[in-house]
Structures are given as C-alpha cells and as structure tokens.
Design an enzyme around this catalytic site. Structure first.
Site, PDB file in Angstrom:
ATOM      1  N   ALA A 199       0.804  -1.300  -0.044  1.00  0.00           N
ATOM      2  CA  ALA A 199      -0.036   0.261   0.289  1.00  0.00           C
ATOM      3  C   ALA A 199       1.068   1.211  -0.124  1.00  0.00           C
ATOM      4  O   ALA A 199       2.219   1.556   0.162  1.00  0.00           O
ATOM      5  CB  ALA A 199      -0.357   0.033   1.297  1.00  0.00           C
ATOM      6  N   GLY A 248      -0.503  -5.643   0.328  1.00  0.00           N
ATOM      7  CA  GLY A 248      -1.614  -5.323  -0.926  1.00  0.00           C
ATOM      8  C   GLY A 248      -0.953  -6.011  -1.971  1.00  0.00           C
ATOM      9  O   GLY A 248      -1.567  -6.218  -2.854  1.00  0.00           O
ATOM     10  N   GLU A 293      -1.609  -9.728  -2.638  1.00  0.00           N
ATOM     11  CA  GLU A 293      -3.231  -9.592  -2.529  1.00  0.00           C
ATOM     12  C   GLU A 293      -3.546  -9.565  -3.864  1.00  0.00           C
ATOM     13  O   GLU A 293      -4.424 -10.919  -4.609  1.00  0.00           O
ATOM     14  CB  GLU A 293      -4.074  -8.429  -1.615  1.00  0.00           C
ATOM     15  CG  GLU A 293      -3.905  -8.348   0.010  1.00  0.00           C
ATOM     16  CD  GLU A 293      -4.642  -7.840   0.775  1.00  0.00           C
ATOM     17  OE1 GLU A 293      -4.537  -6.373   0.859  1.00  0.00           O
ATOM     18  OE2 GLU A 293      -5.882  -8.094   1.384  1.00  0.00           O
ATOM     19  N   GLU A 352       1.157  -7.036   5.746  1.00  0.00           N
ATOM     20  CA  GLU A 352       0.760  -5.737   6.795  1.00  0.00           C
ATOM     21  C   GLU A 352       0.325  -5.948   8.481  1.00  0.00           C
ATOM     22  O   GLU A 352       0.923  -4.818   9.160  1.00  0.00           O
ATOM     23  CB  GLU A 352      -0.956  -6.092   7.404  1.00  0.00           C
ATOM     24  CG  GLU A 352      -1.561  -5.799   5.323  1.00  0.00           C
ATOM     25  CD  GLU A 352      -1.628  -7.022   3.983  1.00  0.00           C
ATOM     26  OE1 GLU A 352      -0.561  -7.991   5.006  1.00  0.00           O
ATOM     27  OE2 GLU A 352      -1.725  -6.819   3.058  1.00  0.00           O
TER      28      GLU A 352
END
Ligand code: NAD
Length: 693
Positions: free
Chosen positions: A66, A105, A108, A128
C-alpha cells in the site's frame, strides 16, 4: 486517469495483454495505480481479441504494498478490494509476473490472479500485521485457501517475507523462472485456465498444527490487536463462505487502521526512513570497511566482534594479554555455539563466521585495519591512553570508534592528532542482538566518518541513530532520568513490584527494576559514586539502590537485588528489600502513599518526554522520532506505543506538562520542565514540528 499520465499501461503481445505498472520506486498501490489497474481490467475484459492477461511490475519489481502515506487518511476510491474483485472475476486467465516485492496489498493482488510466476529475486508476503493492520482485500481468505489455515496464520501473524524458492515450496508461487520472466509469463498465460482462489475450498488441516500456529502467533503478538483479528478471520475461513469471510476481514481491517497501535507503528515506519537522512551527509561517500579490530573482548567486545563478523568483516580481537584474548575468543565461540544449537545458524556457517575472528595481544595487527572499535573499561584515562596508542599505530584514514556509554567523546578524540576520524559506536547488550546503534558525533567528526558509521550500522542490520556528545548521549541520558524517577516512586510509596507491573501492563517486556537486576546493580552504583562530586546538591538522591549493593545484592548474578531469585531464577518480592525501603522512607520523613498503575505510567512517560525535549533542544537528537527509535530498539519501550515522544504527543503535551510539574515537585533540581515543552504547549505545536514553536 488519463492514459498519458497513468502509471499503468497496456501492451499487446498477440492474444496476450501485458498490464505493466510503472510507479517508482516500488510500485506502491497509490490511488493512481489502483485506478489504472481497474481501468485496464475493464478494457481487457471487454476486448474480444485478448485471451489472457499478464500483470507485471517491470524488471526487479511487482507491487511492494500500500501507499503508506494514504493509510492515515480515509480510504479513497477505487479501493483495493474493487481492483482485486475485478481481477478475480475476470473471465480470462490472469498471470502475475513477480520479479520483486509482492508484499501486503501487492501480495493480495497476486493472490487474486490465477497463476503466480516469480523471478529468483521475488519476495512474497502478507506483511500488514507489521503495521498493526491485517490484509483488507481478501488476502487472509485467499491465503488460507492456498496454503491452509495453519500456514496462513504463521505467514500473516509473523508478517513473513518469503523468498522465491521458499515461496515455490509453500505454493505461493507456481514456478520460479530463471531467465526472462515476462516472456515466460506471456508464453504461459494463454495456456492456462481460470483458477480462482475465491472459488477453492480451504484445504483440510491438521487441528494440532492449527492450534500450535495460534499459540505461537498469540505469544509473539505482544498484545497487538491485529494478531487476534488475523487469527479470527483466518480460522473463520473454515465455514467455507468466501463472501462472508471477505466482509469480516474488511470490517476488521477498517477498525484496525484507525487504531492507536497502527498509528504508532506507522509513525515508527516513517521514523526509520527519516533516521537515515542526516543533514550535511547528502552526497558524502562512506569509506570502505572490510576489516576491523575490537579492543577489549569482554561482554561488549565479544558481542561487537560477532556483529562485525556476521556482517562479513574480518575481525581482530585485541586484549591485554594472550590469555585474555583467548578468553575473549571463547566468548565469541560460545555465542556462535548457542546460535548453532538453537538452529539459527548451520554448523558450517557458524564455523565460517568464527573463522573471521582472530584473537591477539599484539597491537601491531591494528596497523592494517579499516576500523577500530574500542570496548575496554569505562574509564576516561583507560580510553584516552588507548586512543593515544591507536593514533600512533592505525593507518591514515582508519575510522577510530569507541563504545563508551557515557564518557566525553571530544576528550577521547583529543587524545589523537586526528579527531576527525573519531566517532562513537554505542552498541547495546547483547551487541550482536540489540538493534539500536547510537552513532555519536563528536565536535570534529568528519562527515564521511559519520557516513561510514551509519553505513556500517545498516550493514550489521542495526538501526543507527545519530546522537550528539553529552553525558549518556540520547538513550542513557533519558534512561537515567526515567530510572531516577522510578526510584522516587518507590521512595514515595510504590513497591518495585508495583512499578514493574505497571510498566509491563504498559507493554514493556520487563520492568525497570527487573532490568536493573539483570544488568547488575554494581554498574550504576559505580557510576553514581563517580558522580558524587559533580552532582547538584539540590537534586533529590534516593540511596535505596546504594544500600542494596552495600548489602551484596548485585542483582541476578548474586541471586538478590531489587528482588530475591530462587534456584530456577524466578523473581519474588523480598522482605529485606522492603525493610531497606521502609528505613529510607523513615530517614527522610516520607509518609508513603499509594500509586495506581496509571499514575506510575504517566509519571515515567512524562519524565522521559521531558528529558527528551531537553535532548532535542540541545541538538543531541536530530528529531523526536530518533528518540522514539532509540527507545523501542534499545530500551524495550513497547513498539505499539510508538516511543516515548510519540506516546507523549498522543497523551497531549498539556497533560504531559502538568505531570512534569508534579514530577519536578517530587524530584527537585534537574527536573525542571523543559523550556521546549513549555513553548510547545503555549504554541500548540508537537514534538514532530518542534522547530516551528
Ligand atoms: P568488560 O569489563 O566486560 O570488558 C572490558 C574488556 O576490556 C576486558 O576484557 C578487559 O580485559 C579489556 N581491556 C581493558 N583495558 C584494555 C586495554 N588497554 N587493551 C585491551 N583490552 C583491554 O566491559 P564491558 O561491559 O564489555 O564494557 C566495555 C565498554 O562498553 C565500556 O566502555 C562500557 O561502558 C561499554 N558498554 C557496556 C555496555 C554493557 O551493557 N555492558 C553497554 C554499552 C556499552
């Protein structure tokens, strides 16, 4: 997003479309990247000429995670779950070509693809929890379906970064490609079918392994709420409902990202990046360092030798005589043996590192080395004598460092004719384990010597922090105030056990009195005696610790200190200590009062922040966040609280100032509120922007 400026581009290779992300330095998932990916998926889904899609981050990259700067703000559209859903629901196979970091992310996104191909430098992981949150775009749900519940709990809760070959073994990657990754992905993509993890069942797992993973995760959690949430949403995948699991994960993610803990961990993340930026060092090259001599092979010298050998340096261990040198090597060997026995090093690697360390009592060997680290006795006469001799022997350009804890670095440097080559390298015990390294800049330290020390610190895997020269530098100077006030609390009515319990409840792994017992009470005793002559007579002096030492209670090493220790090393309150405390109170006419855990926590936090404000205003620390890093990496301050300066800001500086005034009343001279703190409260500024106040 306009195609010219979008960081995401589409290129066609026959029936395969390559979606390339180019958002330096690491392809963070900023809003523009999310929008670009979403638009690309829509375009390609609608294009009948496209049969398959490759997602690429370019050479050496994928998506590192992120954009952390956005994380403190409310989520902005399109959110990552939308992007991930578009990849997941795409009717054409999507292959991730991972040539670098696919973390957080980014992982992901990779998990939403149908296949994952990695280059040899690929790194995969849901990291995370390191920032106090959990994945919020299906990462936990897809990971559990890919590797099973137990493995997913370990990977997520440890925030593990998995290298290419290990990722292949775990099934996180489908293949590792040695040659041209993009070409391999383009060739493979049209041959693949869809393989949505969202549609896969969670593999049957071994209940014992799952329970063990949960226990391990909770043990390592240190109270972090993200770990409990991660366990809950991952074990929740057992009910098989992907949509419900996704919703539960997202809800937990949204709560966590607003939490005090995530805020503190984000602060530390930025603090680490800022700490490397030292004004005046821009463009300054470090001197090359491949060999070192460590003078003094005691507790610290041996640990420092290990830290240097671990970083690949050849190390000469210099002692007063051959026997002491051999004993020093024995300490180094014992450290490596423990690492091999504990499975942290292979026997071959342990031998290779040990072979880098050579013991000697011959100072002649110092002539050839690039760096000298002095770790002899903490005595100015001993150290100046050593530096005078070093000046005569060391080659020109060698960096001359001292591990002194408190002594005047300028006085040590002045013993040489090359004070510009002298710097402090203040390690913390055990030196090969503790992350903090205070790099102390003396008046004359040359910029390239400072740059060398910082580069070496990073090479050793340390968190180097630049400190100015003063008694105790950043850490020990503030710690001394903290300890003094812990003792005032005891003199005024709290028990050592109550103080320690309050600190543990705050998040410290150990209380301050338990730590003192572990380090040995004699060291601080000797220092207090040394300072008797120069101490301000108006400073409050509590003699309880002196009395304990005089009774032969030196801490754990004598099985008695602030606590009594049984044969198994278990600590308990000791009536004898209570008597010493009671006598000290009577002698000073103190009527003991009760303190709540919260009062103890507030008081100790306030005095640390006040001492920190003085360190900041004097230029001993470059920024408040450096003080935070020092305390979380060297003094056991809980990371989840972000460090003393950050925690003080969270409590509110006006509250802190009030508490500092009460501490001043309890302490006296030396405990005056920092002028900077008063100014910050008046002007409404914070420690982060203290220069504006
Ligand atoms: P120590 O007593 O365990 O070791 C000192 C060693 O230096 C001894 O082995 C001694 O033989 C050797 N030595 C003394 N004079 C020498 C000389 N002239 N030439 C060669 N060798 C000599 O002490 P320590 O705890 O390792 O501390 C060393 C230094 O590190 C001190 O300056 C101390 O303040 C600092 N330090 C200690 C700690 C800690 O927790 N112990 C933490 C940070 C810094």
């Amino acid at each position: 997003m306009d195609a010219v400026t979008s960081p995401v581009r589409i290129a066609r290779h026959g029936v395969v479309a390559v979606v390339a992300i180019d958002h330096p330095p690491v392809n963070a998932l900023s809003r523009a990247v999310r929008q670009g990916l979403l638009d690309a998926m829509a375009t390609l889904e609608a294009d009948p000429a496209v049969a398959a899609i490759v997602l690429s981050g370019g050479p050496g990259r994928f998506i590192a995670g992120a954009d952390i700067r956005e994380m403190a703000l409310p989520p902005s559209e399109p959110i990552l779950p939308e992007v991930v859903a578009a990849i997941d629901s795409c009717t054409k196979p999507v292959v991730a070509a991972i040539d670098g970091a696919a973390l957080g992310g980014g992982c992901e996104v990779a998990l939403a693809c149908d296949f994952r191909l990695g280059g040899p430098k690929a790194l995969v992981g849901l990291t995370e929890t390191r920032l106090g949150i959990i994945p919020g775009a299906g990462g936990t749900q897809r990971m559990a379906r890919l590797v099973g519940v137990a493995q997913a709990i370990s990977l997520v809760c440890e925030g593990r970064v998995v290298k290419a070959q290990d990722a292949l073994a775990l099934g996180l990657l489908d293949a590792v490609v040695e040659g041209d990754l993009l070409a391999a992905a383009i060739a493979r993509a049209p041959k693949e079918g869809k393989r949505r993890l969202s549609a896969c069942p969670v593999p049957d797992g071994d209940a014992t392994a799952e329970a063990a993973a949960v226990t391990r995760a909770l043990k390592g959690a240190k109270g972090a709420p993200a770990i409990a949430s991660a366990i809950r949403v991952i074990t929740g995948t057992r009910n098989g409902d992907f949509a419900a699991g996704l919703a539960a994960e997202r809800a937990a993610f949204l709560v966590l990202r607003e939490s005090a803990e995530a805020n503190a961990l984000r602060h530390l993340f930025f603090a680490e990046r800022k700490a490397g930026k030292v004004p005046g060092l821009e463009g300054v090259a470090a001197r090359p360092i491949t060999s070192a001599a460590v003078i003094g092979a005691g507790t610290m010298g041996a640990g420092i030798a290990v830290a240097l050998a671990d970083a690949g340096l050849r190390v000469t261990l210099v002692e007063r005589d051959a026997e002491a040198a051999e004993a020093g090597l024995g300490r180094v060997r014992a450290i490596y043996e423990r690492q091999v026995t504990g499975g942290r090093l292979t026997p071959a690697e342990g031998d290779a590192r040990l072979a880098r360390v050579t013991p000697t009592d011959d100072w002649g060997f110092i002539a050839g080395v690039d760096l000298v680290v002095e770790a002899a006795f903490e005595d100015l006469a001993v150290k100046t004598d050593i530096f005078r001799r070093l000046d005569a022997i060391a080659r020109p350009g060698a960096v001359l460092a001292t591990n002194t804890s408190y002594l005047d670095l300028d006085a040590i440097a002045a013993a040489t004719n090359r004070p510009h080559d002298v710097v402090g390298l203040h390690f913390f015990a055990p030196a090969n384990v503790m992350k903090l390294l205070e790099v102390v800049r003396a008046q004359a330290t040359a910029p390239d010597v400072l740059a060398t020390a910082l580069a070496l610190g990073r090479k050793m895997g340390k968190q180097p922090i630049v400190a100015g020269n003063c008694d105790g530098f950043i850490g020990n100077r503030i710690y001394a105030v903290y300890r003094r006030h812990a003792e005032y609390l005891v003199a005024d009515g709290a028990s050592p056990l109550e103080v320690d319990a309050a600190l543990q409840a705050y998040g410290f792994a150990m209380g301050i009195f338990a730590v003192s017992d572990m380090s040995g009470l004699d060291i601080a005793y000797a220092m207090r005696k040394r300072r008797t002559a120069t101490r301000d007579p108006r400073e409050r002096y509590v003699a309880i610790a002196d009395r304990l030492v005089e009774l032969g209670r030196l801490g754990r090493k004598s099985s008695a200190g602030w606590y009594a220790y049984d044969a198994a090393g278990k600590a308990a309150a000791d009536p004898l200590v209570e008597e010493v405390i009671a006598a000290a109170r009577t002698q000073k006419g103190i009527r003991p009062r009760a303190f709540t855990a919260q009062e103890i926590q507030r008081r100790l936090l306030a005095v640390m922040a006040n001492a920190g404000a003085k360190v900041l205003a004097e230029g001993i620390a470059l920024r408040a966040s450096d003080i935070d890093l020092a305390f979380v990496n060297g003094y056991g301050f809980p990371r989840l609280k972000g460090g003393p300066m950050f925690a003080a800001g969270e409590m509110g500086l006006p509250e802190i100032l009030k508490e500092v005034e009460a501490a001043h009343a309890a302490g006296g001279a030396g405990d005056e509120p920092a002028e900077l703190l008063v100014r910050l409260v008046r002007s409404g500024h914070t420690f982060a922007d203290w220069r504006k106040a």
